[in-house]
Design a protein around this motif. Structure first.
Motif, PDB file in Angstrom:
ATOM      1  N   ASP A 277       0.830  -1.213   0.000  1.00 47.79           N
ATOM      2  CA  ASP A 277       0.000   0.000   0.000  1.00 47.79           C
ATOM      3  C   ASP A 277       0.861   1.259   0.000  1.00 47.79           C
ATOM      4  OD1 ASP A 277      -2.290  -1.512  -0.026  1.00 47.79           O
ATOM      5  OD2 ASP A 277      -2.705  -1.297   2.123  1.00 47.79           O
ATOM      6  N   VAL A 278       1.939   1.249   0.793  1.00 47.02           N
ATOM      7  CA  VAL A 278       2.844   2.404   0.818  1.00 47.02           C
ATOM      8  C   VAL A 278       3.482   2.582  -0.555  1.00 47.02           C
ATOM      9  CG1 VAL A 278       4.910   3.409   1.860  1.00 47.02           C
ATOM     10  CG2 VAL A 278       3.326   2.094   3.279  1.00 47.02           C
ATOM     11  N   ALA A 279       3.949   1.491  -1.124  1.00 48.48           N
ATOM     12  CA  ALA A 279       4.590   1.557  -2.442  1.00 48.48           C
ATOM     13  C   ALA A 279       3.614   2.069  -3.489  1.00 48.48           C
ATOM     14  CB  ALA A 279       5.117   0.176  -2.829  1.00 48.48           C
ATOM     15  N   ASP A 280       2.392   1.546  -3.487  1.00 43.29           N
ATOM     16  CA  ASP A 280       1.396   1.975  -4.478  1.00 43.29           C
ATOM     17  C   ASP A 280       1.107   3.469  -4.368  1.00 43.29           C
ATOM     18  OD1 ASP A 280       1.178  -0.595  -5.431  1.00 43.29           O
ATOM     19  OD2 ASP A 280      -0.675  -1.057  -4.350  1.00 43.29           O
ATOM     20  N   ALA A 281       0.967   3.952  -3.130  1.00 36.18           N
ATOM     21  CA  ALA A 281       0.648   5.370  -2.923  1.00 36.18           C
ATOM     22  C   ALA A 281       1.781   6.285  -3.367  1.00 36.18           C
ATOM     23  CB  ALA A 281       0.323   5.614  -1.450  1.00 36.18           C
ATOM     24  N   CYS A 282       2.996   5.744  -3.390  1.00 33.56           N
ATOM     25  CA  CYS A 282       4.162   6.538  -3.785  1.00 33.56           C
ATOM     26  C   CYS A 282       4.577   6.291  -5.235  1.00 33.56           C
ATOM     27  CB  CYS A 282       5.346   6.228  -2.864  1.00 33.56           C
ATOM     28  SG  CYS A 282       5.082   6.704  -1.147  1.00 33.56           S
ATOM     29  N   GLY A 283       3.841   5.410  -5.933  1.00 31.26           N
ATOM     30  CA  GLY A 283       4.202   5.096  -7.302  1.00 31.26           C
ATOM     31  C   GLY A 283       5.474   4.295  -7.420  1.00 31.26           C
ATOM     32  N   LEU A 284       5.716   3.420  -6.421  1.00 30.36           N
ATOM     33  CA  LEU A 284       6.927   2.606  -6.390  1.00 30.36           C
ATOM     34  C   LEU A 284       6.571   1.131  -6.388  1.00 30.36           C
ATOM     35  CD1 LEU A 284       8.847   4.459  -3.520  1.00 30.36           C
ATOM     36  CD2 LEU A 284       9.437   4.547  -5.954  1.00 30.36           C
ATOM     37  N   THR A 285       7.548   0.290  -6.692  1.00 26.19           N
ATOM     38  CA  THR A 285       7.433  -1.133  -6.411  1.00 26.19           C
ATOM     39  C   THR A 285       7.858  -1.349  -4.967  1.00 26.19           C
ATOM     40  OG1 THR A 285       9.714  -1.571  -7.065  1.00 26.19           O
ATOM     41  CG2 THR A 285       8.019  -1.708  -8.803  1.00 26.19           C
ATOM     42  N   VAL A 286       7.540  -2.503  -4.404  1.00 30.47           N
ATOM     43  CA  VAL A 286       7.991  -2.799  -3.041  1.00 30.47           C
ATOM     44  C   VAL A 286       9.520  -2.827  -2.966  1.00 30.47           C
ATOM     45  CG1 VAL A 286       8.014  -4.528  -1.198  1.00 30.47           C
ATOM     46  CG2 VAL A 286       5.867  -3.946  -2.338  1.00 30.47           C
ATOM     47  N   PRO A 287      10.231  -3.457  -3.917  1.00 26.06           N
ATOM     48  CA  PRO A 287      11.702  -3.384  -3.873  1.00 26.06           C
ATOM     49  C   PRO A 287      12.209  -1.939  -3.942  1.00 26.06           C
ATOM     50  CG  PRO A 287      11.027  -5.170  -5.310  1.00 26.06           C
ATOM     51  CD  PRO A 287       9.777  -4.406  -4.965  1.00 26.06           C
ATOM     52  N   GLY A 288      11.540  -1.099  -4.719  1.00 27.90           N
ATOM     53  CA  GLY A 288      11.935   0.309  -4.781  1.00 27.90           C
ATOM     54  C   GLY A 288      11.730   1.009  -3.454  1.00 27.90           C
ATOM     55  N   LEU A 289      10.625   0.681  -2.784  1.00 29.71           N
ATOM     56  CA  LEU A 289      10.364   1.238  -1.453  1.00 29.71           C
ATOM     57  C   LEU A 289      11.436   0.779  -0.463  1.00 29.71           C
ATOM     58  CD1 LEU A 289       8.576   2.594   0.715  1.00 29.71           C
ATOM     59  CD2 LEU A 289       7.236   0.466   0.788  1.00 29.71           C
ATOM     60  N   LEU A 290      11.756  -0.504  -0.490  1.00 28.88           N
ATOM     61  CA  LEU A 290      12.754  -1.044   0.429  1.00 28.88           C
ATOM     62  C   LEU A 290      14.134  -0.448   0.191  1.00 28.88           C
ATOM     63  CD1 LEU A 290      11.666  -4.788   0.478  1.00 28.88           C
ATOM     64  CD2 LEU A 290      11.326  -3.078   2.277  1.00 28.88           C
ATOM     65  N   HIS A 291      14.394  -0.022  -1.021  1.00 27.39           N
ATOM     66  CA  HIS A 291      15.669   0.650  -1.321  1.00 27.39           C
ATOM     67  C   HIS A 291      15.821   1.908  -0.465  1.00 27.39           C
ATOM     68  CE1 HIS A 291      18.974   2.468  -3.571  1.00 27.39           C
ATOM     69  NE2 HIS A 291      18.232   3.552  -3.694  1.00 27.39           N
ATOM     70  N   HIS A 292      14.701   2.572  -0.167  1.00 23.87           N
ATOM     71  CA  HIS A 292      14.742   3.821   0.601  1.00 23.87           C
ATOM     72  C   HIS A 292      14.679   3.606   2.108  1.00 23.87           C
ATOM     73  CE1 HIS A 292      14.413   6.683  -2.758  1.00 23.87           C
ATOM     74  NE2 HIS A 292      13.648   5.768  -3.333  1.00 23.87           N
ATOM     75  N   VAL A 293      14.003   2.540   2.557  1.00 23.12           N
ATOM     76  CA  VAL A 293      13.775   2.385   4.007  1.00 23.12           C
ATOM     77  C   VAL A 293      14.350   1.101   4.600  1.00 23.12           C
ATOM     78  CG1 VAL A 293      11.711   3.828   3.932  1.00 23.12           C
ATOM     79  CG2 VAL A 293      11.482   1.347   3.661  1.00 23.12           C
ATOM     80  N   GLY A 294      14.786   0.186   3.781  1.00 21.14           N
ATOM     81  CA  GLY A 294      15.440  -1.020   4.274  1.00 21.14           C
ATOM     82  C   GLY A 294      14.499  -2.147   4.635  1.00 21.14           C
ATOM     83  N   SER A 295      13.474  -1.861   5.449  1.00 19.39           N
ATOM     84  CA  SER A 295      12.548  -2.890   5.913  1.00 19.39           C
ATOM     85  C   SER A 295      11.305  -2.204   6.470  1.00 19.39           C
ATOM     86  CB  SER A 295      13.190  -3.744   7.007  1.00 19.39           C
ATOM     87  OG  SER A 295      13.436  -2.953   8.168  1.00 19.39           O
ATOM     88  N   LYS A 296      10.301  -3.012   6.781  1.00 19.91           N
ATOM     89  CA  LYS A 296       9.088  -2.460   7.388  1.00 19.91           C
ATOM     90  C   LYS A 296       9.404  -1.857   8.757  1.00 19.91           C
ATOM     91  CE  LYS A 296       4.324  -3.642   8.663  1.00 19.91           C
ATOM     92  NZ  LYS A 296       3.297  -4.703   8.741  1.00 19.91           N
ATOM     93  N   ASP A 297      10.229  -2.562   9.542  1.00 19.45           N
ATOM     94  CA  ASP A 297      10.634  -2.022  10.845  1.00 19.45           C
ATOM     95  C   ASP A 297      11.427  -0.731  10.669  1.00 19.45           C
ATOM     96  OD1 ASP A 297       9.467  -4.284  11.835  1.00 19.45           O
ATOM     97  OD2 ASP A 297      11.291  -5.116  12.729  1.00 19.45           O
ATOM     98  N   GLY A 298      12.296  -0.709   9.663  1.00 17.15           N
ATOM     99  CA  GLY A 298      13.081   0.493   9.391  1.00 17.15           C
ATOM    100  C   GLY A 298      12.197   1.661   9.017  1.00 17.15           C
TER     101      GLY A 298
END
Length: 202
Positions: A42-63
């Motif tokens: 959901d976070v990735a979709d709202a930002c226009g990213l893939t989940v791997p792209g999102l993880l590139h910025h934050v590392g993990s859900k906990d991060g």
């Protein structure tokens, strides 16, 4: 069978701007449903990213969660410093500001941002569960705030640590009542009434 095009239109943003977007989206989603219900998709979709792209910025859900909390702490202190006329490089409460003044500023600030107060209230309750990624954060935050409040009334009341706990508990409790009934609860007025009793004689 025709292949389905799953590519999205993605706007390339500078890293700092993208991170701010991610934190803002995550803040909203966590405030609405809590950390356990947060979907990285959901976070990735709202930002226009893939989940791997999102993880590139934050590392993990906990991060992502800890980044959200750190970001909100920094933003809130920056706003409070401006409200109290402190310098941009301020890192803590100056000794010439009383606990009553500090709390008044905190409550007035929080009254303008119910979504952030909801975020912290939800996470604070969730973090009581063993293994929650924000458990250490909220334990340290409570210890830090109580130490700051205690120092601000030290030498002025018989038991400054007890007063600090009462102040923190009153603020937290009033904020929950306000979140549950925002139209029927004037957070600032209720805090001022409580503060008159808490700080009587100071």
């Amino acid at each position: 069978m025709e292949a389905v095009n799953t590519k999205r239109d993605r706007t390339r943003l500078p890293a700092a701007q993208r991170r701010r977007q991610i934190l803002d989206v995550a803040t909203r989603l966590i405030g609405e449903g809590g950390f356990w219900a947060l979907s990285m998709q959901d976070v990735a979709d709202a930002c226009g990213l893939t989940v791997p792209g999102l993880l590139h910025h934050v590392g993990s859900k906990d991060g992502l969660l800890l980044a959200v909390l750190d970001h909100r702490d920094a933003e809130d202190f920056r706003s409070l410093a401006e409200q109290l006329g402190l310098g941009a490089d301020a890192t803590g409460w100056p000794r010439d500001i009383s606990l009553a003044e500090a709390c008044e500023a905190l409550v007035r600030r929080n009254a303008t941002q119910p979504e952030i107060v909801r975020l912290f209230s939800v996470l604070q309750a969730e973090s009581l569960a063993p293994g929650h990624p924000a458990a250490a954060y909220f334990a340290a935050r409570q210890e830090r705030v109580l130490a700051e409040f205690t120092a601000m009334v030290s030498g002025r009341v018989p038991d400054p640590a007890s007063l600090a706990r009462q102040v923190m508990a009153t603020m937290d409790g009033l904020q929950i009542q306000w979140l549950r009934d925002p139209d029927g609860t004037d957070l600032v007025a209720e805090w001022q009434a409580a503060a008159e009793r808490l700080f009587a004689g100071l």
